[in-house]
Design a protein around this motif. Structure first.
Motif, PDB file in Angstrom:
ATOM      1  N   GLY A   1       0.501  -1.469  -0.259  1.00  0.00           N
ATOM      2  CA  GLY A   1       0.449  -0.436   0.310  1.00  0.00           C
ATOM      3  C   GLY A   1       0.401   1.292  -0.080  1.00  0.00           C
TER       4      GLY A   1
ATOM      5  N   ARG B   1       2.730   2.993   3.170  1.00  0.00           N
ATOM      6  CA  ARG B   1       3.274   1.925   4.337  1.00  0.00           C
ATOM      7  C   ARG B   1       4.379   2.148   4.583  1.00  0.00           C
TER       8      ARG B   1
ATOM      9  N   GLU C   1      -4.842   4.959  -4.700  1.00  0.00           N
ATOM     10  CA  GLU C   1      -4.025   3.258  -4.309  1.00  0.00           C
ATOM     11  C   GLU C   1      -4.669   2.784  -5.837  1.00  0.00           C
ATOM     12  N   ASP C   2      -6.194   3.219  -6.037  1.00  0.00           N
ATOM     13  CA  ASP C   2      -6.895   2.172  -7.093  1.00  0.00           C
ATOM     14  C   ASP C   2      -7.226   2.748  -8.539  1.00  0.00           C
TER      15      ASP C   2
END
Length: 329
Positions: free
Chosen positions: A58, A61, A92-93
């Motif tokens: 992630g 992180r 993130e996506d």
């Protein structure tokens, strides 16, 4: 631990820089904390990270792991010179929306706030631009940086992967605004990759930047990769394996390892120690996955390379030579 000054700052930093890219994807939180404990106990006080580090674990992180280490013992924060980087898309996506990446003033502001939260700190000592942004003028970048310095959220700005002319452009623009400008440059520099000696390092020296080489072991090629292969250790993968498959490259690596066997020194430690002999270099970035790897890297600080060995390394991995002489026919 021997300390040096980071560029034109008053910051005193160790001759090695703890890179944290593996924290999260390859090294769990407890082991990452142990590595930072070992580093600090050894006097290694310059920690480098980036907002995008973490990747498979992630994005962000890695910064979170550093933040949880600070939270365990808040006294650690004032013992560490903390550097992070920004540029990439932190979504993130999903693809980046406009202004969610690169060096616009809006994204610089957004990225700083995100890093401060994940790191659990009120300031970033060296805030670095991870790559060049050709679409954003330095006037805008420095205006955003000036605001952050005035707010106390960052102390200094640095660059990463900048060519020499961009270092000059950035610092000339900063000078017109009465600002310090860049204080450090992270560049790709090792025995295999010496092009930084042509323009980047001379520009850094001219403008008073500290030089922080990344990939000091050339992706593992300079860490005894053939020896490990013969001994049945972990086999190289990815681009390292591709380089090893090239007969000419493999012959160079073999010559390197043979030379070091002759002198009775470790390949990885030698590659780091060589960088410490280079003019302008503050300290190479090491990226240990385990405390044992960190301990091995620290041995490079006590390794003295003789003239015969240095000459042999230059013969195997010749540098480009100084400009403008090296440009001559």
């Amino acid at each position: 631990m021997e300390y040096t000054q980071l560029g034109r700052t008053g910051l005193k930093v160790g001759r090695l820089v703890l890179g944290t890219m593996n924290f999260g994807p390859q090294t769990d939180e407890a082991t990452s904390h142990a590595i930072m404990d070992t580093a600090l106990d050894a006097g290694l006080n310059f920690f480098d990270t980036a907002n995008v580090y973490g990747q498979t674990a992630g994005k962000g992180r890695t910064e979170e792991i550093i933040g949880s280490w600070f939270a365990k013992d808040p006294s650690h924060r004032d013992k560490v010179v903390l550097a992070t980087k920004m540029y990439g898309n932190m979504a993130e996506d999903a693809p980046a929306w406009p202004n969610h990446d690169k060096l616009s003033a809006l994204n610089i502001r957004r990225a700083v706030e995100g890093s401060l939260k994940r790191l659990g700190t009120d300031r970033i000592d060296v805030y670095q631009f991870h790559h060049v942004d050709r679409s954003t003028p330095f006037e805008e970048i420095w205006q955003a940086v000036d605001v952050l310095i005035q707010q106390g959220k960052i102390l200094y700005a640095g660059s990463s992967n900048f060519p020499g002319y961009k270092i000059a452009q950035a610092n000339e623009t900063a000078a017109r605004r009465g600002m310090v400008g860049l204080v450090s440059e992270q560049c790709h520099y090792n025995l295999f990759e010496r092009r930084a000696e042509m323009e980047v390092i001379p520009a850094a020296q001219e403008y008073g930047l500290g030089v922080i080489p990344w990939s000091p072991l050339g992706g593992g090629l300079l860490g005894g990769v053939i020896r490990k292969e013969v001994q049945g250790g972990r086999r190289a993968g990815g681009r390292t394996a591709e380089r090893l498959a090239d007969p000419k490259e493999r012959a160079r690596i073999q010559a390197y390892e043979d030379l070091l066997d002759k002198h009775g020194v470790d390949p990885g430690e030698t590659a780091l120690a060589w960088l410490l002999t280079r003019p302008g270099v503050t300290g190479p970035i090491i990226g240990p996955r385990t405390p044992e790897q960190l301990t091995g890297a620290l041995r490079a600080l006590d390794l003295e390379l003789g003239e015969e060995l240095l000459a042999g390394l230059d013969e195997i991995f010749p540098g480009p030579g100084p400009a403008p002489e090296a440009f001559a026919w």
